[in-house]
Write a protein that holds these residues in place. Structure first.
Motif, PDB file in Angstrom:
ATOM      1  N   ASN A  50       0.919  -1.283   0.003  1.00  0.00           N
ATOM      2  CA  ASN A  50      -0.083  -0.138   0.147  1.00  0.00           C
ATOM      3  C   ASN A  50       0.966   1.170  -0.134  1.00  0.00           C
ATOM      4  OD1 ASN A  50      -2.587  -1.379   0.303  1.00  0.00           O
ATOM      5  ND2 ASN A  50      -2.063  -1.746   2.295  1.00  0.00           N
ATOM      6  N   LEU A  51       0.070   2.435  -0.371  1.00  0.00           N
ATOM      7  CA  LEU A  51       1.125   3.708  -0.517  1.00  0.00           C
ATOM      8  C   LEU A  51       0.661   4.539   0.790  1.00  0.00           C
ATOM      9  CD1 LEU A  51       3.033   5.213  -2.139  1.00  0.00           C
ATOM     10  CD2 LEU A  51       1.093   6.234  -3.529  1.00  0.00           C
ATOM     11  N   ALA A  52       1.473   5.099   1.653  1.00  0.00           N
ATOM     12  CA  ALA A  52       1.361   5.924   2.772  1.00  0.00           C
ATOM     13  C   ALA A  52       1.902   7.245   2.349  1.00  0.00           C
ATOM     14  CB  ALA A  52       1.818   5.172   3.933  1.00  0.00           C
ATOM     15  N   MET A  53       1.302   8.178   2.960  1.00  0.00           N
ATOM     16  CA  MET A  53       1.577   9.670   2.798  1.00  0.00           C
ATOM     17  C   MET A  53       1.913  10.044   4.184  1.00  0.00           C
ATOM     18  SD  MET A  53       0.159  12.690   0.652  1.00  0.00           S
ATOM     19  CE  MET A  53      -1.240  12.829   1.752  1.00  0.00           C
ATOM     20  N   LEU A  54       2.741  10.586   4.596  1.00  0.00           N
ATOM     21  CA  LEU A  54       2.814  11.255   5.833  1.00  0.00           C
ATOM     22  C   LEU A  54       3.277  12.913   5.731  1.00  0.00           C
ATOM     23  CD1 LEU A  54       3.117  10.858   9.093  1.00  0.00           C
ATOM     24  CD2 LEU A  54       5.578  11.175   8.526  1.00  0.00           C
ATOM     25  N   ARG A  55       2.277  13.590   5.888  1.00  0.00           N
ATOM     26  CA  ARG A  55       2.281  15.028   5.574  1.00  0.00           C
ATOM     27  C   ARG A  55       2.662  15.687   7.211  1.00  0.00           C
ATOM     28  NH1 ARG A  55      -2.191  18.344   2.494  1.00  0.00           N
ATOM     29  NH2 ARG A  55      -3.172  16.800   3.204  1.00  0.00           N
ATOM     30  N   ILE A  56       3.534  16.362   7.310  1.00  0.00           N
ATOM     31  CA  ILE A  56       3.864  17.188   8.200  1.00  0.00           C
ATOM     32  C   ILE A  56       3.061  18.718   8.293  1.00  0.00           C
ATOM     33  CG2 ILE A  56       5.738  18.584   9.997  1.00  0.00           C
ATOM     34  CD1 ILE A  56       7.777  16.421   8.434  1.00  0.00           C
ATOM     35  N   THR A  57       2.139  18.800   9.280  1.00  0.00           N
ATOM     36  CA  THR A  57       1.277  19.672   9.290  1.00  0.00           C
ATOM     37  C   THR A  57       1.742  21.004  10.471  1.00  0.00           C
ATOM     38  OG1 THR A  57      -0.113  18.602  11.063  1.00  0.00           O
ATOM     39  CG2 THR A  57      -0.679  18.614   8.601  1.00  0.00           C
ATOM     40  N   ASP A  58       2.610  20.408  11.332  1.00  0.00           N
ATOM     41  CA  ASP A  58       3.234  21.583  12.210  1.00  0.00           C
ATOM     42  C   ASP A  58       4.581  20.812  12.870  1.00  0.00           C
ATOM     43  OD1 ASP A  58       3.404  24.022  13.416  1.00  0.00           O
ATOM     44  OD2 ASP A  58       1.948  23.682  15.032  1.00  0.00           O
ATOM     45  N   VAL A  59       5.572  21.755  13.083  1.00  0.00           N
ATOM     46  CA  VAL A  59       6.512  21.280  13.991  1.00  0.00           C
ATOM     47  C   VAL A  59       6.474  22.261  15.097  1.00  0.00           C
ATOM     48  CG1 VAL A  59       9.122  21.215  13.953  1.00  0.00           C
ATOM     49  CG2 VAL A  59       7.805  20.870  11.949  1.00  0.00           C
ATOM     50  N   VAL A  60       6.694  21.535  16.300  1.00  0.00           N
ATOM     51  CA  VAL A  60       6.379  22.204  17.699  1.00  0.00           C
ATOM     52  C   VAL A  60       7.659  22.403  18.381  1.00  0.00           C
ATOM     53  CG1 VAL A  60       5.018  22.398  19.797  1.00  0.00           C
ATOM     54  CG2 VAL A  60       3.904  21.703  17.651  1.00  0.00           C
ATOM     55  N   PRO A  61       8.250  23.242  18.646  1.00  0.00           N
ATOM     56  CA  PRO A  61       9.579  23.387  19.498  1.00  0.00           C
ATOM     57  C   PRO A  61       9.466  22.722  20.660  1.00  0.00           C
ATOM     58  CG  PRO A  61       9.156  25.454  18.378  1.00  0.00           C
ATOM     59  CD  PRO A  61       7.872  24.766  18.373  1.00  0.00           C
ATOM     60  N   ASP A  62      10.461  22.234  21.176  1.00  0.00           N
ATOM     61  CA  ASP A  62      10.248  21.455  22.536  1.00  0.00           C
ATOM     62  C   ASP A  62      10.347  22.740  23.410  1.00  0.00           C
ATOM     63  OD1 ASP A  62      10.478  19.995  24.807  1.00  0.00           O
ATOM     64  OD2 ASP A  62      12.632  19.339  24.532  1.00  0.00           O
ATOM     65  N   THR A  63       9.623  22.676  24.470  1.00  0.00           N
ATOM     66  CA  THR A  63       9.556  23.380  25.514  1.00  0.00           C
ATOM     67  C   THR A  63       9.598  23.180  27.008  1.00  0.00           C
ATOM     68  OG1 THR A  63       6.985  23.520  25.580  1.00  0.00           O
ATOM     69  CG2 THR A  63       7.993  25.216  24.373  1.00  0.00           C
ATOM     70  N   LYS A  64      10.056  21.865  26.946  1.00  0.00           N
ATOM     71  CA  LYS A  64      10.422  21.128  28.334  1.00  0.00           C
ATOM     72  C   LYS A  64      11.591  21.333  28.642  1.00  0.00           C
ATOM     73  CE  LYS A  64       7.761  17.202  26.396  1.00  0.00           C
ATOM     74  NZ  LYS A  64       8.247  17.364  24.933  1.00  0.00           N
ATOM     75  N   GLN A  65      11.848  22.102  29.894  1.00  0.00           N
ATOM     76  CA  GLN A  65      13.234  22.371  30.320  1.00  0.00           C
ATOM     77  C   GLN A  65      13.593  21.416  31.344  1.00  0.00           C
ATOM     78  OE1 GLN A  65      13.177  26.577  31.724  1.00  0.00           O
ATOM     79  NE2 GLN A  65      12.412  27.261  29.505  1.00  0.00           N
ATOM     80  N   GLY A  66      14.769  21.152  31.418  1.00  0.00           N
ATOM     81  CA  GLY A  66      15.354  20.264  32.250  1.00  0.00           C
ATOM     82  C   GLY A  66      15.475  18.617  31.801  1.00  0.00           C
ATOM     83  N   LEU A  67      14.572  18.297  30.716  1.00  0.00           N
ATOM     84  CA  LEU A  67      14.804  17.162  30.200  1.00  0.00           C
ATOM     85  C   LEU A  67      16.016  16.889  29.407  1.00  0.00           C
ATOM     86  CD1 LEU A  67      11.153  16.405  29.502  1.00  0.00           C
ATOM     87  CD2 LEU A  67      12.361  15.784  31.505  1.00  0.00           C
ATOM     88  N   SER A  68      16.634  15.600  28.954  1.00  0.00           N
ATOM     89  CA  SER A  68      17.691  15.618  28.172  1.00  0.00           C
ATOM     90  C   SER A  68      17.236  15.664  26.538  1.00  0.00           C
ATOM     91  CB  SER A  68      18.179  14.200  28.301  1.00  0.00           C
ATOM     92  OG  SER A  68      17.212  13.109  27.979  1.00  0.00           O
ATOM     93  N   SER A  69      15.957  15.635  26.283  1.00  0.00           N
ATOM     94  CA  SER A  69      15.772  15.686  24.914  1.00  0.00           C
ATOM     95  C   SER A  69      15.161  17.332  24.471  1.00  0.00           C
ATOM     96  CB  SER A  69      14.819  14.697  24.356  1.00  0.00           C
ATOM     97  OG  SER A  69      14.260  15.048  23.082  1.00  0.00           O
ATOM     98  N   ASP A  70      15.915  17.735  23.407  1.00  0.00           N
ATOM     99  CA  ASP A  70      15.453  19.082  23.048  1.00  0.00           C
ATOM    100  C   ASP A  70      14.754  18.863  21.533  1.00  0.00           C
ATOM    101  OD1 ASP A  70      17.802  18.640  21.814  1.00  0.00           O
ATOM    102  OD2 ASP A  70      18.436  20.740  22.133  1.00  0.00           O
ATOM    103  N   MET A  71      14.314  17.903  21.045  1.00  0.00           N
ATOM    104  CA  MET A  71      13.907  17.556  19.857  1.00  0.00           C
ATOM    105  C   MET A  71      12.350  18.011  19.671  1.00  0.00           C
ATOM    106  SD  MET A  71      16.371  16.255  18.756  1.00  0.00           S
ATOM    107  CE  MET A  71      15.913  15.951  17.166  1.00  0.00           C
ATOM    108  N   PRO A  72      12.126  18.578  18.289  1.00  0.00           N
ATOM    109  CA  PRO A  72      10.809  19.164  18.069  1.00  0.00           C
ATOM    110  C   PRO A  72       9.662  17.984  17.993  1.00  0.00           C
ATOM    111  CG  PRO A  72      11.966  19.142  16.225  1.00  0.00           C
ATOM    112  CD  PRO A  72      13.019  18.655  17.412  1.00  0.00           C
ATOM    113  N   ASP A  73       8.488  18.460  18.328  1.00  0.00           N
ATOM    114  CA  ASP A  73       7.256  17.449  18.206  1.00  0.00           C
ATOM    115  C   ASP A  73       6.724  17.833  16.739  1.00  0.00           C
ATOM    116  OD1 ASP A  73       7.449  16.346  20.739  1.00  0.00           O
ATOM    117  OD2 ASP A  73       6.289  17.764  21.281  1.00  0.00           O
TER     118      ASP A  73
END
Length: 85
Positions: A50-73
């Motif tokens: 099957n053919l799957a299409m992933l469309r990124i509708t928003d990129v949310v910056p990480d705002t959780k301070q103090g955690l090891s990951s600062d990757m966006p959602d």
């Protein structure tokens, strides 16, 4: 997984066949917004052909301070076109 220039099944399949992403994307590239961006359309063929299409509708910056990951959602949609086989 390939980048698509459109959201039709035909454009999606062309993206799979002609504009493949690298097998791995570094955390620095993700954090800097270089590899996956809002509005990007990514496509792949599933194990069931099957053919799957992933469309990124928003990129949310990480705002959780103090955690090891600062990757966006990433906010996405994922349509799936079933194979006629």
């Amino acid at each position: 997984m390939g980048r698509s220039t459109g959201t039709t099944p035909e454009a999606c399949r062309t993206g799979v066949d002609t504009d493949a992403l690298p097998a791995a994307i570094s955390a620095d590239d993700l954090d800097a917004g270089k590899s996956l961006t809002k509005g990007m359309v990514l496509c792949t063929v599933t194990s069931d052909d099957n053919l799957a299409m992933l469309r990124i509708t928003d990129v949310v910056p990480d705002t959780k301070q103090g955690l090891s990951s600062d990757m966006p959602d990433y906010v996405t949609t994922l349509p799936l076109w079933k194979s006629n086989k």
